[in-house]
Each structure stands twice: as structure tokens, then as C-alpha cells.
Write a protein that holds these residues in place. Structure first.
Motif, PDB file in Angstrom:
ATOM      1  N   ALA A   8       0.803  -1.228   0.343  1.00  0.00           N
ATOM      2  CA  ALA A   8      -0.014  -0.080  -0.102  1.00  0.00           C
ATOM      3  C   ALA A   8       0.903   1.368   0.003  1.00  0.00           C
ATOM      4  CB  ALA A   8      -1.058   0.075   1.235  1.00  0.00           C
ATOM      5  N   MET A   9       2.090   1.210   0.054  1.00  0.00           N
ATOM      6  CA  MET A   9       3.049   2.219  -0.033  1.00  0.00           C
ATOM      7  C   MET A   9       3.779   2.182  -1.659  1.00  0.00           C
ATOM      8  SD  MET A   9       4.958   1.512   3.332  1.00  0.00           S
ATOM      9  CE  MET A   9       4.091   1.070   4.987  1.00  0.00           C
ATOM     10  N   TYR A  10       4.332   3.548  -1.788  1.00  0.00           N
ATOM     11  CA  TYR A  10       4.868   3.708  -3.076  1.00  0.00           C
ATOM     12  C   TYR A  10       6.291   4.566  -2.835  1.00  0.00           C
ATOM     13  CZ  TYR A  10       1.889   7.944  -2.114  1.00  0.00           C
ATOM     14  OH  TYR A  10       1.116   8.772  -1.864  1.00  0.00           O
ATOM     15  N   PRO A  11       7.161   4.464  -3.582  1.00  0.00           N
ATOM     16  CA  PRO A  11       8.420   5.004  -3.565  1.00  0.00           C
ATOM     17  C   PRO A  11       8.082   6.780  -3.659  1.00  0.00           C
ATOM     18  CG  PRO A  11       8.845   3.309  -4.886  1.00  0.00           C
ATOM     19  CD  PRO A  11       7.273   3.405  -4.383  1.00  0.00           C
ATOM     20  N   ASN A  12       8.905   7.648  -3.086  1.00  0.00           N
ATOM     21  CA  ASN A  12       8.822   9.140  -3.545  1.00  0.00           C
ATOM     22  C   ASN A  12       9.512   9.204  -4.814  1.00  0.00           C
ATOM     23  OD1 ASN A  12       8.096   9.262  -0.619  1.00  0.00           O
ATOM     24  ND2 ASN A  12       9.452  10.940  -0.406  1.00  0.00           N
ATOM     25  N   THR A  13       9.057  10.161  -5.622  1.00  0.00           N
ATOM     26  CA  THR A  13       9.909  10.375  -6.751  1.00  0.00           C
ATOM     27  C   THR A  13      11.082  10.946  -6.490  1.00  0.00           C
ATOM     28  OG1 THR A  13       7.595  11.051  -7.681  1.00  0.00           O
ATOM     29  CG2 THR A  13       9.531  11.952  -9.013  1.00  0.00           C
ATOM     30  N   THR A  14      11.675  11.940  -5.608  1.00  0.00           N
ATOM     31  CA  THR A  14      12.728  12.284  -5.261  1.00  0.00           C
ATOM     32  C   THR A  14      13.262  11.495  -3.979  1.00  0.00           C
ATOM     33  OG1 THR A  14      12.190  14.571  -6.322  1.00  0.00           O
ATOM     34  CG2 THR A  14      14.240  14.130  -4.656  1.00  0.00           C
ATOM     35  N   SER A  15      14.355  10.887  -4.200  1.00  0.00           N
ATOM     36  CA  SER A  15      14.960   9.986  -2.987  1.00  0.00           C
ATOM     37  C   SER A  15      13.997   8.964  -2.379  1.00  0.00           C
ATOM     38  CB  SER A  15      15.159  11.113  -1.681  1.00  0.00           C
ATOM     39  OG  SER A  15      16.197  11.944  -2.081  1.00  0.00           O
ATOM     40  N   GLY A  16      13.333   8.326  -3.620  1.00  0.00           N
ATOM     41  CA  GLY A  16      12.617   7.023  -3.162  1.00  0.00           C
ATOM     42  C   GLY A  16      13.306   5.928  -3.081  1.00  0.00           C
ATOM     43  N   CYS A  17      12.675   5.077  -2.279  1.00  0.00           N
ATOM     44  CA  CYS A  17      13.084   3.567  -1.985  1.00  0.00           C
ATOM     45  C   CYS A  17      13.065   2.825  -3.687  1.00  0.00           C
ATOM     46  CB  CYS A  17      12.534   2.982  -1.203  1.00  0.00           C
ATOM     47  SG  CYS A  17      10.747   2.664  -1.205  1.00  0.00           S
ATOM     48  N   ALA A  18      13.495   1.549  -3.473  1.00  0.00           N
ATOM     49  CA  ALA A  18      13.179   0.862  -4.781  1.00  0.00           C
ATOM     50  C   ALA A  18      11.608   0.649  -5.029  1.00  0.00           C
ATOM     51  CB  ALA A  18      13.897  -0.490  -4.705  1.00  0.00           C
ATOM     52  N   PRO A  19      11.384   0.233  -5.924  1.00  0.00           N
ATOM     53  CA  PRO A  19       9.850  -0.230  -6.030  1.00  0.00           C
ATOM     54  C   PRO A  19       9.366  -1.491  -5.512  1.00  0.00           C
ATOM     55  CG  PRO A  19      10.670   0.096  -8.427  1.00  0.00           C
ATOM     56  CD  PRO A  19      12.018   0.211  -7.215  1.00  0.00           C
ATOM     57  N   LEU A  20       7.907  -1.663  -5.395  1.00  0.00           N
ATOM     58  CA  LEU A  20       7.522  -2.783  -4.711  1.00  0.00           C
ATOM     59  C   LEU A  20       8.214  -4.125  -5.402  1.00  0.00           C
ATOM     60  CD1 LEU A  20       5.809  -4.098  -2.503  1.00  0.00           C
ATOM     61  CD2 LEU A  20       3.887  -4.023  -4.363  1.00  0.00           C
ATOM     62  N   ALA A  21       8.616  -5.269  -4.527  1.00  0.00           N
ATOM     63  CA  ALA A  21       9.200  -6.414  -5.264  1.00  0.00           C
ATOM     64  C   ALA A  21       8.726  -7.640  -4.528  1.00  0.00           C
ATOM     65  CB  ALA A  21      10.812  -6.293  -5.261  1.00  0.00           C
ATOM     66  N   GLN A  22       8.728  -8.514  -5.120  1.00  0.00           N
ATOM     67  CA  GLN A  22       8.312  -9.946  -4.627  1.00  0.00           C
ATOM     68  C   GLN A  22       9.473 -10.790  -4.335  1.00  0.00           C
ATOM     69  OE1 GLN A  22       4.456 -11.337  -5.184  1.00  0.00           O
ATOM     70  NE2 GLN A  22       5.073 -13.621  -5.204  1.00  0.00           N
ATOM     71  N   VAL A  23       9.773 -11.464  -3.306  1.00  0.00           N
ATOM     72  CA  VAL A  23      11.043 -11.935  -2.957  1.00  0.00           C
ATOM     73  C   VAL A  23      10.589 -13.552  -2.610  1.00  0.00           C
ATOM     74  CG1 VAL A  23      13.099 -12.293  -1.546  1.00  0.00           C
ATOM     75  CG2 VAL A  23      12.112  -9.914  -2.164  1.00  0.00           C
ATOM     76  N   GLU A  24      10.914 -14.378  -3.170  1.00  0.00           N
ATOM     77  CA  GLU A  24      10.994 -15.757  -2.786  1.00  0.00           C
ATOM     78  C   GLU A  24      11.986 -16.375  -2.097  1.00  0.00           C
ATOM     79  OE1 GLU A  24      10.414 -20.220  -4.851  1.00  0.00           O
ATOM     80  OE2 GLU A  24      11.065 -18.517  -6.138  1.00  0.00           O
ATOM     81  N   LEU A  25      11.653 -16.586  -0.679  1.00  0.00           N
ATOM     82  CA  LEU A  25      12.486 -17.123   0.304  1.00  0.00           C
ATOM     83  C   LEU A  25      12.653 -18.713   0.024  1.00  0.00           C
ATOM     84  CD1 LEU A  25      11.061 -15.049   3.272  1.00  0.00           C
ATOM     85  CD2 LEU A  25      13.098 -14.715   1.758  1.00  0.00           C
TER      86      LEU A  25
END
Length: 149
Positions: A8-25
Motif C-alpha cells: 500500500a506504499m509507494y516510493p517518493n519520486t525524489t529520494s525514493g526507495c526501490a519499487p515494490l518487489a516480491q522475494v521468494e525465500l
């Protein structure tokens, strides 16, 4: 408490984190994550429409997270917020609709069931000539118990 998943979150345009990713453990569930670099301050945003029962006072939070590599250090999280009311400016006017008429949930809802929602713009019932940019939905519901116990 209100749980806000990273989906439900999104990276800031300036100084944003990486986009949403799905990680397989290799030994657990697949997880959805927002990666924040170790080398620079990065940010993400989300919004909440608080219930009327909120006292408009101070807030606290907990961050639930994991790390890449070895988990041998600490992570410092910060959170800030701003409230915007009807017709206040957030660099564009924020509009808040009137509360809708009641509607029923199909499928005979019961305890411990998942409810899916679909929101639509009914252009036959409005006269706005531009795109409508939905920021979120505040869902009202009635309680029949003091808590979830």
C-alpha cells in the motif's frame, strides 16, 4: 492499530526507495518488500483515513522488516505525517465525497472471510471533464462487539 502493508506504499519520486518487489525465500513464504539502500536516506509514502474514534493525538509505530545479507546491524526508521482536510491544498485541491448510501456485501459474508472490493467511477452520473485521480477509500462499518476476542 491499522496494518499498512508495503504493497500500500509507494516510493517518493525524489529520494525514493526501490519499487515494490516480491522475494521468494528458500525456507519461508514469498514476501513483498520495498528496499531502502544502506548508502542514502530513502523514502516511501502511504495514506490513512483515520476513524472518528481517533483522538487526533500523537502516534507511534513499529517497522516490520528484514534485510539482505547477514542480519548483523541495526536499522533506524523514521515516520512523519501531515493531515489534509476537505478543500485544503496538497499542491492540488483535495476533495472528499459525501458518505455513500449503504450497500450489501454479496456472498453471505461471515466471520473469517475475505471480502474483495471494486471501486468505479460512474461517468454517467458526474460532470467532471478531467480524469478523477482516486487517492483512497475510507470504509465505514458497524461493530457488534467491543473487541475481536
Amino acid at each position: 492499530t491499522i496494518w499498512i502493508p508495503c504493497s500500500a506504499m509507494y516510493p517518493n519520486t525524489t529520494s525514493g526507495c526501490a519499487p515494490l518487489a516480491q522475494v521468494e525465500l528458500s525456507n519461508g513464504p514469498e514476501i513483498k518488500v520495498l528496499d531502502f539502500d544502506a548508502s542514502s536516506d530513502e523514502n516511501a509514502q502511504f495514506s490513512v483515513a483515520f476513524p472518528k474514534s481517533w483522538n487526533e493525538g500523537t502516534l507511534t509505530f513499529q517497522a516490520f522488516f528484514t534485510v539482505t545479507g547477514t542480519d548483523s546491524g541495526t536499522v533506524a526508521w523514521g515516520l512523519s505525517a501531515v493531515a489534509i482536510a476537505d478543500n485544503d491544498s496538497c499542491n492540488t485541491d483535495l476533495n472528499i465525497s459525501a458518505e455513500s448510501a449503504t450497500f450489501e456485501v454479496a456472498g453471505s459474508p461471515g466471520v473469517d472471510e475475505l471480502v474483495f472490493f471494486q471501486v468505479m467511477r460512474d461517468v454517467s452520473a458526474d460532470d467532471q471533464t478531467g480524469d478523477a485521480r482516486l487517492l483512497g477509500i475510507k470504509l465505514f462499518f458497524t461493530t457488534d462487539a467491543k473487541n475481536d476476542a
